[in-house]
Motif scaffolding. Sequence first.
Motif, mmCIF file in Angstrom:
data_model
loop_
_atom_site.group_PDB
_atom_site.id
_atom_site.type_symbol
_atom_site.label_atom_id
_atom_site.label_comp_id
_atom_site.label_asym_id
_atom_site.label_seq_id
_atom_site.Cartn_x
_atom_site.Cartn_y
_atom_site.Cartn_z
ATOM 1 N N ILE A 76 0.870 -1.186 0.000
ATOM 2 C CA ILE A 76 0.000 0.000 0.000
ATOM 3 C C ILE A 76 0.901 1.228 0.000
ATOM 4 O O ILE A 76 1.845 1.323 0.787
ATOM 5 N N TYR A 77 0.608 2.154 -0.902
ATOM 6 C CA TYR A 77 1.325 3.431 -0.964
ATOM 7 C C TYR A 77 0.305 4.527 -0.701
ATOM 8 O O TYR A 77 -0.710 4.627 -1.384
ATOM 9 N N PHE A 78 0.565 5.345 0.326
ATOM 10 C CA PHE A 78 -0.361 6.401 0.712
ATOM 11 C C PHE A 78 0.363 7.735 0.645
ATOM 12 O O PHE A 78 1.404 7.909 1.261
ATOM 13 N N ASN A 79 -0.191 8.677 -0.104
ATOM 14 C CA ASN A 79 0.430 9.979 -0.315
ATOM 15 C C ASN A 79 -0.582 11.068 0.056
ATOM 16 O O ASN A 79 -1.626 11.173 -0.576
ATOM 17 N N SER A 80 -0.277 11.866 1.084
ATOM 18 C CA SER A 80 -1.258 12.864 1.518
ATOM 19 C C SER A 80 -0.604 13.960 2.356
ATOM 20 O O SER A 80 0.524 13.833 2.805
ATOM 21 N N HIS A 81 -1.380 14.996 2.585
ATOM 22 C CA HIS A 81 -1.030 16.041 3.546
ATOM 23 C C HIS A 81 -1.490 15.575 4.918
ATOM 24 O O HIS A 81 -2.590 15.033 5.038
ATOM 25 N N THR A 82 -0.697 15.773 5.953
ATOM 26 C CA THR A 82 -1.124 15.368 7.288
ATOM 27 C C THR A 82 -2.336 16.165 7.742
ATOM 28 O O THR A 82 -3.127 15.692 8.537
ATOM 29 N N ALA A 83 -2.507 17.363 7.238
ATOM 30 C CA ALA A 83 -3.630 18.195 7.653
ATOM 31 C C ALA A 83 -4.948 17.757 7.021
ATOM 32 O O ALA A 83 -6.007 18.256 7.374
ATOM 33 N N THR A 84 -4.906 16.813 6.096
ATOM 34 C CA THR A 84 -6.114 16.357 5.420
ATOM 35 C C THR A 84 -7.081 15.704 6.397
ATOM 36 O O THR A 84 -8.282 15.779 6.233
ATOM 37 N N TYR A 85 -6.551 15.027 7.419
ATOM 38 C CA TYR A 85 -7.369 14.286 8.368
ATOM 39 C C TYR A 85 -7.114 14.774 9.781
ATOM 40 O O TYR A 85 -6.003 15.149 10.126
ATOM 41 N N ASP A 86 -8.151 14.698 10.628
ATOM 42 C CA ASP A 86 -7.920 14.987 12.043
ATOM 43 C C ASP A 86 -7.464 13.686 12.719
ATOM 44 O O ASP A 86 -7.413 12.628 12.091
ATOM 45 N N ILE A 87 -7.148 13.753 13.998
ATOM 46 C CA ILE A 87 -6.552 12.619 14.695
ATOM 47 C C ILE A 87 -7.453 11.381 14.664
ATOM 48 O O ILE A 87 -6.987 10.258 14.490
ATOM 49 N N ASN A 88 -8.769 11.556 14.811
ATOM 50 C CA ASN A 88 -9.694 10.420 14.789
ATOM 51 C C ASN A 88 -9.787 9.806 13.399
ATOM 52 O O ASN A 88 -9.877 8.585 13.248
ATOM 53 N N GLU A 89 -9.760 10.643 12.385
ATOM 54 C CA GLU A 89 -9.796 10.135 11.012
ATOM 55 C C GLU A 89 -8.522 9.362 10.682
ATOM 56 O O GLU A 89 -8.571 8.344 9.987
ATOM 57 N N TRP A 90 -7.364 9.838 11.194
ATOM 58 C CA TRP A 90 -6.117 9.103 10.974
ATOM 59 C C TRP A 90 -6.196 7.723 11.608
ATOM 60 O O TRP A 90 -5.792 6.726 11.009
ATOM 61 N N GLN A 91 -6.690 7.654 12.840
ATOM 62 C CA GLN A 91 -6.808 6.363 13.516
ATOM 63 C C GLN A 91 -7.690 5.414 12.713
ATOM 64 O O GLN A 91 -7.343 4.245 12.519
#
Length: 142
Positions: A76-91
């Motif tokens: 899996i390759y994931f490319n994104s801005h860290t600001a795209t998701y909040d902490i709950n969405e990242w989890q």
Amino acid sequence: MAEHASLTASPQPPIFLGMGFGVEEWGNTVAIQYPQSLVIVLTSSLNPIEKPNNLTFKDLRSFDEETFPENHFSHIYFNSHTATYDINEWQALIGKLVRVLKPGGICDFNLINLKESGGGTIMLFVKEGKRNLLKEEKKMDM
């Protein structure tokens, strides 16, 4: 993309998943490098490009719990801005990625941190997710 033993050791062709912005080129490169593989790219920009037959583009919004079976992807390759998701969405997202990644598979995160604070939180979730997965596997072996 560097060759990795887990991608060539299995008798089954690898299955790749690319997610995020700008992953179309990554998907095209991987599909050419591994012509027997299946490459799925989830992106918000479904720009038609000339592509190999083993490369499929899907809308990024189509990634949810039912989209792919458990232990499905070799890489899996994931490319994104860290600001795209909040902490709950990242989890939640990392939990989904761990669920669809095969044991021994590769998960690459290419993250651009748009905030000064918050760096490092993503890797903590990845480590915790893998630790929990290993605990579950040990329970199943008993």
